[in-house]
Design an enzyme around this catalytic site. Structure first.
Site, short mmCIF file in Angstrom:
data_model
loop_
_atom_site.label_atom_id
_atom_site.label_comp_id
_atom_site.label_asym_id
_atom_site.label_seq_id
_atom_site.Cartn_x
_atom_site.Cartn_y
_atom_site.Cartn_z
N SER A 234 62.94 26.84 112.05
CA SER A 234 62.15 27.88 111.40
C SER A 234 63.04 28.92 110.73
O SER A 234 62.57 29.71 109.92
CB SER A 234 61.30 28.62 112.43
N HIS B 169 60.87 21.83 106.79
CA HIS B 169 60.16 22.76 107.66
C HIS B 169 58.65 22.54 107.53
O HIS B 169 58.03 23.02 106.59
CB HIS B 169 60.56 24.19 107.28
N GLU C 235 58.30 23.35 103.69
CA GLU C 235 59.33 24.17 103.06
C GLU C 235 60.62 23.32 103.10
O GLU C 235 61.08 22.95 104.18
CB GLU C 235 59.49 25.46 103.89
N ASN D 69 58.97 32.34 107.17
CA ASN D 69 59.11 33.23 108.32
C ASN D 69 59.68 34.60 107.98
O ASN D 69 59.48 35.56 108.70
CB ASN D 69 59.94 32.54 109.41
P1 NAD Z 1 58.88 23.24 121.73
O1 NAD Z 1 59.51 24.15 122.72
O2 NAD Z 1 57.42 23.01 121.79
O3 NAD Z 1 59.59 21.79 121.80
C1 NAD Z 1 60.97 21.60 121.76
C2 NAD Z 1 61.29 20.24 122.36
O4 NAD Z 1 62.68 19.97 122.20
C3 NAD Z 1 60.98 20.15 123.86
O5 NAD Z 1 60.11 19.06 124.10
C4 NAD Z 1 62.36 19.90 124.49
O6 NAD Z 1 62.31 19.08 125.64
C5 NAD Z 1 63.07 19.21 123.32
N1 NAD Z 1 64.53 19.19 123.44
C6 NAD Z 1 65.35 20.19 123.86
N2 NAD Z 1 66.63 19.74 123.84
C7 NAD Z 1 66.61 18.47 123.38
C8 NAD Z 1 67.62 17.49 123.12
N3 NAD Z 1 68.90 17.74 123.35
N4 NAD Z 1 67.24 16.28 122.65
C9 NAD Z 1 65.93 16.01 122.43
N5 NAD Z 1 64.93 16.91 122.66
C10 NAD Z 1 65.27 18.11 123.12
O7 NAD Z 1 59.34 23.78 120.30
P2 NAD Z 1 58.55 23.65 118.91
O8 NAD Z 1 57.61 24.78 118.79
O9 NAD Z 1 58.07 22.25 118.73
O10 NAD Z 1 59.74 23.95 117.89
C11 NAD Z 1 60.65 22.93 117.51
C12 NAD Z 1 61.34 23.36 116.23
O11 NAD Z 1 60.35 23.51 115.20
C13 NAD Z 1 62.06 24.69 116.34
O12 NAD Z 1 63.21 24.65 115.55
C14 NAD Z 1 61.04 25.67 115.77
O13 NAD Z 1 61.63 26.83 115.24
C15 NAD Z 1 60.42 24.82 114.67
N6 NAD Z 1 59.07 25.21 114.23
C16 NAD Z 1 58.14 25.61 115.14
C17 NAD Z 1 56.87 25.95 114.69
C18 NAD Z 1 55.79 26.35 115.67
O14 NAD Z 1 54.72 26.80 115.22
N7 NAD Z 1 56.00 26.19 116.98
C19 NAD Z 1 56.55 25.88 113.33
C20 NAD Z 1 57.51 25.43 112.42
C21 NAD Z 1 58.79 25.11 112.90
#
Ligand code: NAD
Length: 298
Positions: free
Chosen positions: A120, A141, A153, A191
């Site tokens: 993000s 993104h 994005e 963001n």
């Molecule tokens: P989340 O916490 O729901 O999930 C993250 C996952 O990554 C977890 O299941 C965790 O076990 C896994 N993980 C951690 N270390 C790992 C590794 N070494 N190998 C494989 N898996 C691993 O997080 P999220 O909300 O899904 O966010 C993920 C990414 O997407 C982040 O970079 C976040 O900024 C981005 N993002 C989030 C949103 C949102 O609305 N939540 C929107 C756009 C982008």
């Protein structure tokens, strides 16, 4: 290189949605997470979301079967990304973790593969710098919930080749998304504009200017936003919001991006929003109505 196989690293909120969309559009996907619980939760969520699409008449039952058949899971990056033409990283928003993951992906991915991050806010240029192929690293993104939201994005890092940006733009269109290309600065565009609004809403609550219901209602009815900023923060995850704000705070060296102490406290308390069952609202019940977290009721 044509993209025909995909790997998604991280099976949380975003990873399951990204895997869902690629699989729905016919791409074989390997979904990788260190946690087996997260992988089985992700498959459950994808199944439930496909059912929702069937109920709405967007998909047929046969599409659900095909989509689920397109997804396999794994726990390790080595051995699971070698055949992928595109690897989309969607792991926890933590810079050190992403740098480690990209080194691993770079070591295992085939020559010519595109390495994308769904980050993000974290610098694509910095992520690319730990690989041997910075020109083939790009930001992809997606927005939450991925199967519903049209925007992608596309972030072009300092070294990202134009051909890679064009490839990801074309691929996003093939997924029926609308790509927008931006340059690599903290928070990109989405963001950089959204997070200060969420932070300001948290400050307004923290300072007692108004309550959760009022703040969200004002933004919904006054600005025609589909959901208020506090509810949206719960959906995104308050930990994710704080991480993004901190990246912009550090990246611009500007205190206006420092996360509101209320957000920081809620994260420390484990109230991460919808995914933890509690944030500004309470998600422990089954009902469809929004229930304000009792902490915020006078
Ligand atoms: P989340 O916490 O729901 O999930 C993250 C996952 O990554 C977890 O299941 C965790 O076990 C896994 N993980 C951690 N270390 C790992 C590794 N070494 N190998 C494989 N898996 C691993 O997080 P999220 O909300 O899904 O966010 C993920 C990414 O997407 C982040 O970079 C976040 O900024 C981005 N993002 C989030 C949103 C949102 O609305 N939540 C929107 C756009 C982008």
């Amino acid at each position: 290189m044509a993209i025909s196989r995909v790997a998604v690293v991280g099976a949380g909120t975003m990873g399951n949605g990204i895997a869902h969309v690629f699989a729905q559009y016919g791409y074989p996907v390997t979904l990788i997470d260190v946690s087996d619980d997260q992988l089985s939760r992700a498959l459950d969520t994808i199944g439930r979301n496909l059912d929702r699409q069937i109920k709405k008449g967007v998909l047929q039952e046969a599409d659900k079967t095909k989509t689920l058949q397109n997804i396999v899971t794994g726990n390790y990056i080595p051995g699971n990304v070698g055949e992928a033409d595109l690897i989309v990283e969607a792991a926890t928003e933590n810079e050190a973790l992403k740098l480690k993951i990209f080194k691993e992906i770079d070591a295992s991915a085939k020559q010519g593969a595109v390495l994308a991050s769904n980050t993000s806010s974290i610098s694509i240029t910095k992520i690319a710098a730990v690989t041997w192929r910075p020109g083939r690293v790009v930001g992809m993104h997606f927005m939450n919930p991925v199967p519903m939201m049209k925007l992608v994005e596309v972030i072009s890092g300092y070294h990202t080749e134009k051909a890679v940006v064009d490839e990801v733009v074309a691929l996003s269109k093939a997924l029926d998304k609308v790509p927008c290309v931006v340059n690599d600065y903290p928070g990109f565009i989405a963001n950089r504009i959204l997070m200060p609004m969420i932070n300001e809403a948290a400050y307004a609550l923290h300072e007692g200017v108004s309550g959760v219901a009022e703040i969200d209602t004002i933004m919904k009815l006054g600005m025609a936003h589909p959901m208020g900023p506090l509810q949206l923060a719960d959906f995104i995850g308050l930990d994710v919001c704080c991480s993004i704000l901190n990246v912009m705070y550090e990246g611009f060296k500007n205190p206006k991006y420092a996360p509101c102490p209320l957000l920081v406290n809620m994260v420390a308390a484990g109230n991460l929003g919808k995914k933890s069952g509690s944030g500004f609202y309470d998600y422990s019940g089954e009902g469809k109505d929004l229930v304000i977290n009792s902490v915020f009721l006078k």
